[in-house]
Design an enzyme around this catalytic site. Structure first.
Site, PDB file in Angstrom:
ATOM      1  N   GLN A  15      12.804  47.036  25.255  1.00 18.49           N
ATOM      2  CA  GLN A  15      11.587  47.207  24.705  1.00 18.49           C
ATOM      3  C   GLN A  15      11.822  47.427  22.959  1.00 18.49           C
ATOM      4  OE1 GLN A  15       9.325  50.380  25.473  1.00 18.49           O
ATOM      5  NE2 GLN A  15      10.968  51.948  25.887  1.00 18.49           N
ATOM      6  N   ILE A  16      12.985  48.194  22.723  1.00 18.54           N
ATOM      7  CA  ILE A  16      12.946  48.440  21.201  1.00 18.54           C
ATOM      8  C   ILE A  16      13.244  47.037  20.527  1.00 18.54           C
ATOM      9  CG2 ILE A  16      14.544  49.475  19.290  1.00 18.54           C
ATOM     10  CD1 ILE A  16      14.977  51.888  21.329  1.00 18.54           C
ATOM     11  N   GLY A  17      14.306  46.251  21.288  1.00 15.81           N
ATOM     12  CA  GLY A  17      14.526  45.020  20.654  1.00 15.81           C
ATOM     13  C   GLY A  17      13.252  44.146  20.432  1.00 15.81           C
ATOM     14  N   ASP A 159      13.642  60.903  14.311  1.00 16.41           N
ATOM     15  CA  ASP A 159      13.384  62.346  14.220  1.00 16.41           C
ATOM     16  C   ASP A 159      12.738  62.716  12.695  1.00 16.41           C
ATOM     17  OD1 ASP A 159      14.695  62.667  16.843  1.00 16.41           O
ATOM     18  OD2 ASP A 159      16.548  62.031  15.778  1.00 16.41           O
ATOM     19  N   HIS A 187      21.378  63.757  17.748  1.00 16.00           N
ATOM     20  CA  HIS A 187      20.095  63.264  18.181  1.00 16.00           C
ATOM     21  C   HIS A 187      19.968  63.655  19.508  1.00 16.00           C
ATOM     22  CE1 HIS A 187      16.784  60.603  19.016  1.00 16.00           C
ATOM     23  NE2 HIS A 187      17.720  60.060  20.047  1.00 16.00           N
TER      24      HIS A 187
HETATM   25  P1  NAX Z   1      15.573  49.105  27.465  1.00 18.00           P
HETATM   26  O1  NAX Z   1      15.993  49.763  28.655  1.00 18.00           O
HETATM   27  O2  NAX Z   1      14.103  48.687  27.279  1.00 18.00           O
HETATM   28  O3  NAX Z   1      16.643  47.958  26.741  1.00 18.00           O
HETATM   29  C1  NAX Z   1      17.979  48.002  26.650  1.00 18.00           C
HETATM   30  C2  NAX Z   1      18.604  47.001  26.824  1.00 18.00           C
HETATM   31  O4  NAX Z   1      19.816  46.896  26.517  1.00 18.00           O
HETATM   32  C3  NAX Z   1      18.242  46.069  28.025  1.00 18.00           C
HETATM   33  O5  NAX Z   1      17.643  44.839  27.881  1.00 18.00           O
HETATM   34  C4  NAX Z   1      19.726  45.999  28.712  1.00 18.00           C
HETATM   35  O6  NAX Z   1      19.955  44.716  29.271  1.00 18.00           O
HETATM   36  C5  NAX Z   1      20.689  45.879  27.329  1.00 18.00           C
HETATM   37  N1  NAX Z   1      22.023  46.362  27.465  1.00 18.00           N
HETATM   38  C6  NAX Z   1      22.576  47.068  28.243  1.00 18.00           C
HETATM   39  N2  NAX Z   1      23.907  47.108  28.110  1.00 18.00           N
HETATM   40  C7  NAX Z   1      24.180  46.127  27.178  1.00 18.00           C
HETATM   41  C8  NAX Z   1      25.184  45.775  26.708  1.00 18.00           C
HETATM   42  N3  NAX Z   1      26.341  46.149  27.221  1.00 18.00           N
HETATM   43  N4  NAX Z   1      25.215  44.616  25.827  1.00 18.00           N
HETATM   44  C9  NAX Z   1      23.919  44.284  25.481  1.00 18.00           C
HETATM   45  N5  NAX Z   1      23.024  44.586  25.766  1.00 18.00           N
HETATM   46  C10 NAX Z   1      22.876  45.708  26.819  1.00 18.00           C
HETATM   47  O7  NAX Z   1      15.811  50.352  26.395  1.00 18.00           O
HETATM   48  P2  NAX Z   1      15.042  50.832  25.004  1.00 18.00           P
HETATM   49  O8  NAX Z   1      13.756  51.310  25.185  1.00 18.00           O
HETATM   50  O9  NAX Z   1      14.991  49.396  24.282  1.00 18.00           O
HETATM   51  O10 NAX Z   1      16.082  51.827  24.147  1.00 18.00           O
HETATM   52  C11 NAX Z   1      17.422  51.539  23.964  1.00 18.00           C
HETATM   53  C12 NAX Z   1      18.067  52.758  23.563  1.00 18.00           C
HETATM   54  O11 NAX Z   1      17.774  53.271  22.565  1.00 18.00           O
HETATM   55  C13 NAX Z   1      18.297  53.527  24.868  1.00 18.00           C
HETATM   56  O12 NAX Z   1      19.827  53.840  24.964  1.00 18.00           O
HETATM   57  C14 NAX Z   1      17.358  54.859  24.229  1.00 18.00           C
HETATM   58  O13 NAX Z   1      17.891  56.120  24.799  1.00 18.00           O
HETATM   59  C15 NAX Z   1      17.922  54.706  22.855  1.00 18.00           C
HETATM   60  N6  NAX Z   1      16.812  55.205  21.922  1.00 18.00           N
HETATM   61  C16 NAX Z   1      17.521  55.909  20.813  1.00 18.00           C
HETATM   62  C17 NAX Z   1      16.476  56.531  19.961  1.00 18.00           C
HETATM   63  C18 NAX Z   1      16.911  57.361  18.838  1.00 18.00           C
HETATM   64  O14 NAX Z   1      16.159  57.989  17.973  1.00 18.00           O
HETATM   65  N7  NAX Z   1      18.413  57.175  18.308  1.00 18.00           N
HETATM   66  C19 NAX Z   1      15.242  56.776  20.193  1.00 18.00           C
HETATM   67  C20 NAX Z   1      14.571  55.494  20.913  1.00 18.00           C
HETATM   68  C21 NAX Z   1      15.415  55.350  22.025  1.00 18.00           C
HETATM   69  O15 NAX Z   1      15.173  56.314  23.174  1.00 18.00           O
END
Ligand code: NAX
Length: 328
Positions: A15-17, A159, A187
């Site tokens: 979803q972030i992507g 943040d 974070h």
């Molecule tokens: P999603 O679960 O929607 O998307 C994650 C994607 O990563 C999935 O499509 C999955 O197939 C893919 N993925 C998993 N392992 C992989 C790998 N080895 N190589 C390539 N792709 C891989 O998560 P989303 O909401 O997009 O969040 C992504 C990450 O951001 C999570 O870890 C989340 O905790 C983190 N966040 C960090 C934030 C920050 O401020 N630093 C805030 C937002 C978010 O919570």
């Protein structure tokens, strides 16, 4: 015209992507004069979904988008990359201990660090968004010995932006009046948003607030737990705001921070403010000419000191845990 900048995005089908890729394609990551070539990395099961997003990107007919390639192999995805956005990570699932979480993420960020080391461009800049972001960045950095350590950063900009918005709301001023906000530490829920060094309309933000109870009981927990508040309301975690913060982080790193202001970035500590060297901790930084420097000489009062120390202690514990697992 300029050669395109290679931007690798991992977790591209997440979803972030989805929120991030269109903004990169439109030129908001690097600037309106810089064409980009996207390199998307996903796990094999999610490649098809990433291909779907690529079709939509094509349908945007973005003038700055020079091409899109999709990979399920890290070595290929990071080949020649100039900007690496490490978004994909292993989320914590029910019953998972912290050690399990760190180990599972080690299985992602170790090979990605190695791939960056092997094939990324000499000027590569890395931003880790995937949680636990600071420690995932530490793992990737540990496996990229040929890349300068300071190129590995972790995202605390969301943040930072949340803290600016909450403070502006409290004081009834536009967000543009709030300067010099700082997020210190990890974070995580221990992060410390510091308003003692922040300014509103050019004067001390803490004095403008004049309310320690609001600071301790509302502001700090609100910012630190905003992610949970979003999940509660939206039924899904922050995505567009996280993508926005990733855009801000890289845009400032590449193009600089405005005069008289700074931003927060998780960066390898050089020992500043008593944070052990090498830990990836959030600091106030000023960016210029494609690099950043930790802002020096800020006054840290006793309240801030205790908060920073607690968050940094958590980072040290995470580092010790991944050390034990042989990941750093
Ligand atoms: P999603 O679960 O929607 O998307 C994650 C994607 O990563 C999935 O499509 C999955 O197939 C893919 N993925 C998993 N392992 C992989 C790998 N080895 N190589 C390539 N792709 C891989 O998560 P989303 O909401 O997009 O969040 C992504 C990450 O951001 C999570 O870890 C989340 O905790 C983190 N966040 C960090 C934030 C920050 O401020 N630093 C805030 C937002 C978010 O919570």
């Amino acid at each position: 015209t300029q050669a395109p900048v290679n931007v690798t995005v991992t977790g591209a089908a997440g979803q972030i992507g989805y929120a991030l890729l269109f903004r990169i394609a439109s030129g908001q990551l690097l600037g309106q004069d810089k064409p980009v070539r996207l390199r998307l990395l996903e796990i094999p099961q999610a490649v098809k979904a990433a291909e779907g997003t690529a079709l939509e990107l094509e349908d945007g007919a973005f003038p700055l988008l020079a091409g899109i390639d999709i990979f399920d192999d890290a070595k290929q995805a990071f080949e020649g990359t100039n900007v690496a956005l490490l978004v994909g990570a292993r989320p914590r699932t029910k019953g998972m201990e912290r050690g399990d979480l760190l180990e599972a993420n080690g299985g992602i960020f170790k090979p990605q660090g190695e791939a960056i080391n092997a094939g990324a461009a000499d000027d590569v800049k890395v931003l880790v968004v995937g949680n636990p972001a600071n420690t995932n960045a530490l793992i990737a950095k540990a496996h990229a010995p040929d890349v300068p350590a300071e190129r590995f950063t972790a995202m605390t900009r969301l943040d930072h932006n949340r803290a600016i918005a909450q403070l502006a709301k409290k004081l009834g001023v536009p967000v543009t009046e709030v300067k010099k906000m700082t997020i210190w530490g990890n974070h995580s829920a221990t992060q410390y948003p510091d308003i003692f060094n922040a300014e509103v309309n050019g004067t001390s933000a803490a004095e403008a607030v004049g309310d320690q109870a609001w600071l301790e009981n509302e502001f700090i927990p609100r910012v630190a737990k905003r992610g949970a508040e979003i999940i509660e309301a939206r039924g899904a975690s922050s995505a567009a705001s996280a993508a926005n913060a990733a855009i801000d982080h890289i845009y400032n790193w590449v193009n600089g921070t405005p005069e008289g202001d700074w931003v927060s970035m998780g960066v390898p500590s050089d020992g500043s403010y008593g944070v052990p060297e090498g830990l990836i901790s959030s600091f106030p930084v000023v960016c210029r000419d494609g690099s950043y420097e930790i802002v020096q000489g800020l006054e840290i009062n006793d309240f801030s000191r205790a908060k920073i120390d607690a968050s940094v202690a958590e980072l040290s514990e995470e580092r010790d845990a991944v050390r034990k697992l042989g990941l750093v």
